[in-house]
Write a protein that holds these residues in place. Structure first.
Motif, PDB file in Angstrom:
ATOM      1  N   VAL A  49       0.869  -1.179   0.133  1.00  0.00           N
ATOM      2  CA  VAL A  49      -0.002   0.050  -0.012  1.00  0.00           C
ATOM      3  C   VAL A  49       0.997   1.148  -0.202  1.00  0.00           C
ATOM      4  N   ILE A  50       0.725   2.041  -0.995  1.00  0.00           N
ATOM      5  CA  ILE A  50       1.588   3.119  -1.202  1.00  0.00           C
ATOM      6  C   ILE A  50       0.752   4.592  -1.089  1.00  0.00           C
ATOM      7  N   GLU A  51       1.388   5.557  -0.356  1.00  0.00           N
ATOM      8  CA  GLU A  51       0.651   6.606  -0.038  1.00  0.00           C
ATOM      9  C   GLU A  51       0.589   7.375  -1.463  1.00  0.00           C
ATOM     10  N   GLU A  52      -0.136   8.037  -1.932  1.00  0.00           N
ATOM     11  CA  GLU A  52      -0.568   8.760  -3.046  1.00  0.00           C
ATOM     12  C   GLU A  52       0.136  10.299  -3.034  1.00  0.00           C
ATOM     13  N   ASN A  53       1.435  10.193  -3.690  1.00  0.00           N
ATOM     14  CA  ASN A  53       2.269  11.595  -3.662  1.00  0.00           C
ATOM     15  C   ASN A  53       2.931  11.544  -5.184  1.00  0.00           C
ATOM     16  N   PRO A  54       3.358  12.789  -5.433  1.00  0.00           N
ATOM     17  CA  PRO A  54       4.176  12.973  -6.406  1.00  0.00           C
ATOM     18  C   PRO A  54       5.557  12.250  -6.477  1.00  0.00           C
ATOM     19  N   TYR A  55       6.166  11.821  -5.317  1.00  0.00           N
ATOM     20  CA  TYR A  55       7.394  11.465  -4.994  1.00  0.00           C
ATOM     21  C   TYR A  55       7.466   9.791  -5.164  1.00  0.00           C
ATOM     22  N   THR A  56       6.597   9.239  -5.103  1.00  0.00           N
ATOM     23  CA  THR A  56       6.519   7.821  -4.923  1.00  0.00           C
ATOM     24  C   THR A  56       6.053   6.849  -5.991  1.00  0.00           C
ATOM     25  N   VAL A  57       6.528   5.806  -6.228  1.00  0.00           N
ATOM     26  CA  VAL A  57       5.875   5.000  -7.364  1.00  0.00           C
ATOM     27  C   VAL A  57       5.652   3.613  -6.659  1.00  0.00           C
ATOM     28  N   THR A  58       4.791   2.953  -7.210  1.00  0.00           N
ATOM     29  CA  THR A  58       4.671   1.718  -6.536  1.00  0.00           C
ATOM     30  C   THR A  58       5.549   0.641  -6.932  1.00  0.00           C
ATOM     31  N   PRO A  59       5.803  -0.227  -6.085  1.00  0.00           N
ATOM     32  CA  PRO A  59       6.946  -1.416  -6.345  1.00  0.00           C
ATOM     33  C   PRO A  59       7.025  -1.929  -7.753  1.00  0.00           C
ATOM     34  N   MET A  60       5.734  -2.270  -7.982  1.00  0.00           N
ATOM     35  CA  MET A  60       5.186  -2.902  -9.235  1.00  0.00           C
ATOM     36  C   MET A  60       5.857  -1.986 -10.534  1.00  0.00           C
ATOM     37  N   ASP A  61       5.249  -0.684 -10.587  1.00  0.00           N
ATOM     38  CA  ASP A  61       5.665   0.289 -11.349  1.00  0.00           C
ATOM     39  C   ASP A  61       7.206   0.515 -11.581  1.00  0.00           C
ATOM     40  N   GLY A  62       7.882   0.639 -10.495  1.00  0.00           N
ATOM     41  CA  GLY A  62       9.194   0.677 -10.268  1.00  0.00           C
ATOM     42  C   GLY A  62      10.067  -0.294 -10.909  1.00  0.00           C
ATOM     43  N   MET A  63       9.550  -1.595 -10.706  1.00  0.00           N
ATOM     44  CA  MET A  63      10.197  -2.664 -11.358  1.00  0.00           C
ATOM     45  C   MET A  63       9.818  -2.849 -12.934  1.00  0.00           C
ATOM     46  N   THR A  64       8.793  -2.479 -13.412  1.00  0.00           N
ATOM     47  CA  THR A  64       8.520  -2.605 -14.802  1.00  0.00           C
ATOM     48  C   THR A  64       8.665  -1.471 -15.549  1.00  0.00           C
ATOM     49  N   GLU A  65       8.975  -0.244 -14.995  1.00  0.00           N
ATOM     50  CA  GLU A  65       9.187   0.926 -15.777  1.00  0.00           C
ATOM     51  C   GLU A  65      10.343   0.839 -16.800  1.00  0.00           C
ATOM     52  N   SER A  66      11.434   0.095 -16.540  1.00  0.00           N
ATOM     53  CA  SER A  66      12.518  -0.135 -17.468  1.00  0.00           C
ATOM     54  C   SER A  66      12.867  -1.603 -17.286  1.00  0.00           C
ATOM     55  N   LEU A  67      11.901  -2.606 -18.005  1.00  0.00           N
ATOM     56  CA  LEU A  67      12.273  -3.828 -17.943  1.00  0.00           C
ATOM     57  C   LEU A  67      13.597  -4.222 -18.656  1.00  0.00           C
ATOM     58  N   HIS A  68      14.002  -3.596 -19.530  1.00  0.00           N
ATOM     59  CA  HIS A  68      15.166  -3.892 -20.070  1.00  0.00           C
ATOM     60  C   HIS A  68      16.416  -3.638 -19.580  1.00  0.00           C
ATOM     61  N   GLU A  69      16.322  -2.813 -18.382  1.00  0.00           N
ATOM     62  CA  GLU A  69      17.530  -2.834 -17.615  1.00  0.00           C
ATOM     63  C   GLU A  69      17.866  -3.893 -16.490  1.00  0.00           C
ATOM     64  N   TYR A  70      18.850  -4.725 -16.857  1.00  0.00           N
ATOM     65  CA  TYR A  70      19.367  -5.831 -16.149  1.00  0.00           C
ATOM     66  C   TYR A  70      20.104  -5.428 -14.876  1.00  0.00           C
ATOM     67  N   GLU A  71      20.407  -4.075 -15.051  1.00  0.00           N
ATOM     68  CA  GLU A  71      21.376  -3.887 -13.625  1.00  0.00           C
ATOM     69  C   GLU A  71      20.416  -3.291 -12.619  1.00  0.00           C
ATOM     70  N   LYS A  72      19.189  -3.374 -12.583  1.00  0.00           N
ATOM     71  CA  LYS A  72      18.393  -2.939 -11.665  1.00  0.00           C
ATOM     72  C   LYS A  72      17.950  -3.979 -10.768  1.00  0.00           C
ATOM     73  N   HIS A  73      18.020  -3.661  -9.419  1.00  0.00           N
ATOM     74  CA  HIS A  73      17.763  -4.769  -8.261  1.00  0.00           C
ATOM     75  C   HIS A  73      16.818  -4.252  -7.431  1.00  0.00           C
ATOM     76  N   PRO A  74      15.395  -5.089  -7.464  1.00  0.00           N
ATOM     77  CA  PRO A  74      14.430  -4.613  -6.353  1.00  0.00           C
ATOM     78  C   PRO A  74      14.762  -5.007  -5.136  1.00  0.00           C
ATOM     79  N   ILE A  75      14.708  -4.351  -4.049  1.00  0.00           N
ATOM     80  CA  ILE A  75      14.959  -4.795  -2.690  1.00  0.00           C
ATOM     81  C   ILE A  75      13.930  -4.390  -1.803  1.00  0.00           C
ATOM     82  N   LEU A  76      13.539  -5.643  -1.150  1.00  0.00           N
ATOM     83  CA  LEU A  76      12.211  -5.543  -0.247  1.00  0.00           C
ATOM     84  C   LEU A  76      12.736  -5.430   1.217  1.00  0.00           C
TER      85      LEU A  76
END
Length: 161
Positions: free
Chosen positions: A24-51
């Motif tokens: 659950v993410i607070e709606e504000n201009p500074y944040t993106v959902t984890p799913m959006d953050g992970m999928t915004e640039s799927l071609h970037e293999y040097e991106k590591h999603p951390i929980l």
């Protein structure tokens, strides 16, 4: 703040989708959902999603990115970019954001041993975010960058010494 000492950072896997979907993410201009953050640039293999996990609950999320794409923010090829840092709305104001920043240097040393600097971009008007990062040892580089959604400061934290 109960259980904060049990906060762990782990890289997300496909098996963590159920956690990410329930975030659950607070709606504000500074944040993106984890799913959006992970999928915004799927071609970037040097991106590591951390929980950020406390016991088995996902309380926060961020992305660490390496590679040439971050060189527009730093001249250091051994830097790592911290982005999309957020705390689940249900767990905000409980110290998880600050604690994740305290645990981040050790996590990076373990999983990214060649990295010697963390950088991040922060919106000009995100004063509370700026304060949290400054209190966590980041420094304002006095550089800024224009992104699609406006200007951002570039902050840095050295991992040497």
């Amino acid at each position: 703040m109960n259980g904060l000492e049990e906060l762990i950072l782990i890289e997300a896997t496909v098996g963590d989708i159920y956690r990410i979907e329930n975030y659950v993410i607070e709606e504000n201009p500074y944040t993106v959902t984890p799913m959006d953050g992970m999928t915004e640039s799927l071609h970037e293999y040097e991106k590591h999603p951390i929980l950020m996990l406390e016991k088995d609950k996902m309380v926060g999320f961020f992305i660490l990115q390496t590679g040439d794409s971050i060189l527009k923010y730093t001249s250091n090829p051994q830097a790592i970019l911290l982005k999309a840092h957020s705390v689940d709305k249900r767990y905000q104001q409980q110290g998880y954001g600050k604690l994740s920043m305290e645990k981040l240097p050790e996590f990076i040393k373990e999983y990214f041993p060649s990295i010697n600097e963390i950088i991040l971009l922060i919106d000009y008007d995100n004063i509370s975010g700026q304060m949290m990062y400054l209190k966590s040892g980041f420094k304002d580089t006095k550089n800024k960058v224009k992104e699609l959604d406006g200007y951002k400061f570039i902050y840095s934290k050295s991992l040497t010494g």
